[in-house]
Write an enzyme that holds these catalytic residues in place. Structure first.
Site, PDB file in Angstrom:
ATOM      1  N   GLY A   1      -7.817   9.536   9.510  1.00 43.91           N
ATOM      2  CA  GLY A   1      -8.085   9.753  10.935  1.00 43.91           C
ATOM      3  C   GLY A   1      -9.150  10.787  11.225  1.00 43.91           C
TER       4      GLY A   1
ATOM      5  N   LYS B   1       0.883  -1.176   0.000  1.00 44.02           N
ATOM      6  CA  LYS B   1       0.000   0.000   0.000  1.00 44.02           C
ATOM      7  C   LYS B   1       0.914   1.217   0.000  1.00 44.02           C
ATOM      8  CE  LYS B   1      -2.909   2.913   2.557  1.00 44.02           C
ATOM      9  NZ  LYS B   1      -3.645   3.306   3.728  1.00 44.02           N
TER      10      LYS B   1
ATOM     11  N   ALA C   1      -9.475   5.558   3.913  1.00 44.89           N
ATOM     12  CA  ALA C   1      -9.220   6.668   4.852  1.00 44.89           C
ATOM     13  C   ALA C   1     -10.399   7.605   5.045  1.00 44.89           C
ATOM     14  CB  ALA C   1      -8.005   7.495   4.430  1.00 44.89           C
ATOM     15  N   GLY C   2     -10.533   8.060   6.268  1.00 48.39           N
ATOM     16  CA  GLY C   2     -11.516   9.078   6.614  1.00 48.39           C
ATOM     17  C   GLY C   2     -12.899   8.552   6.951  1.00 48.39           C
TER      18      GLY C   2
END
Ligand SMILES: CC(=O)[C@@H](O)[C@H](O)COP(=O)(O)O
Length: 257
Positions: A157, A96, A184-185
């Site tokens: 995050g 990744k 993400a998020g």
């Protein structure tokens, strides 16, 4: 089943292994999530003194395919070197790829990302790039040999969910044959379900589970949401419309006047 570089994986939920209160809680959450792939940060774990053989063995023992990541890398050189080390440690050519360009948002440096992807593909890596919804960058990554793209939902995050649904939808329709993962998020299971309803192949998340009051229960909630979203996508949802449309037939209604 979702296809990552020719490997069929049953679960469409990919889970991160950082930020948990303890390794035992992390293992419990991974198990509850049913995730077939877990991602691990070589740099972050090393910085926290968990780079010993025992910690890596524990990650390998989770029963999921390991996707090492280059979290924390800000330059092409750092990312490439970290990927090479990860290949040694975990014996996988999956990586990744994160090249961070901006510290407030942890937004990827798309120029560095594309350059690093080209180098790693040439070295035989199967690259999972953490990118934005930028279609030009996405095209360059595909040209570089990436068969998977991982656009952000929101900054890492932040738990904000899908802040640019238009961009994510456009990406899905521009790259119908590429495996797309929202990474993400994501903050709550409904965010993950929404990504799946849009036709994304999978979601990757970490903070929302690791920082929940009960990580294992939250992991299970995400597993259910991802499955529900996928089933809904395959069921071909109705188009939203501006005007009301009665769902109760009026024919045969009793005449009361
Ligand atoms: C674990 C990992 O790879 C993160 O960098 C990832 O992008 C997840 O982000 P969230 O923690 O916001 O879910």
């Amino acid at each position: 089943m979702v296809n990552f570089y020719g490997t069929e994986v049953a679960s469409r939920l990919l889970l991160g292994t950082a930020l948990y209160p303890s390794p035992a809680v992390m293992a419990e959450a991974v198990s509850a999530s049913g995730a077939g792939i877990v991602t691990v940060s070589l740099r972050r774990e090393s910085a926290e003194g968990r780079s010993g053989q025992a910690f890596w063995e524990m990650i390998r023992g989770l029963g999921a395919q390991v996707l090492p990541n280059t979290a924390g890398c800000h330059t092409v050189r750092e990312a490439v070197t970290t990927a090479q080390m990860a290949r040694e440690v975990f014996g996988t050519d999956w990586i990744k790829l994160e090249v961070i360009g901006e510290d407030d948002t942890l937004q990827p440096d798309l120029f560095g990302l594309i350059e690093a992807a080209r180098i790693l593909v040439a070295e035989g890596f199967k690259v999972f790039p953490y990118t934005t919804e930028d279609l030009v960058a996405a095209g360059r990554l595909v040209d570089a040999g990436c068969e998977v793209l991982m656009p952000w939902g929101a900054p890492i995050g932040s738990g904000q969910g899908l802040v640019n649904p238009y961009g994510l939808r456009a990406m899905r329709s521009h790259f119908p044959d590429v495996t797309l993962v929202v990474d993400a998020g994501i903050g709550v299971p409904s965010h993950a379900a929404r990504a799946m309803e849009m036709g994304y192949d999978a979601v990757l998340l970490n903070t929302a589970v690791a920082k929940a009051g009960d990580p294992a229960a939250m992991a299970r909630a995400f597993a259910l949401a991802v499955e529900a979203g996928r089933v809904a996508f395959e069921a071909d949802p109705m188009e939203p419309r501006d005007m009301a449309a009665p769902s109760t037939p009026v024919m045969g209604k009793a005449f009361l006047g």
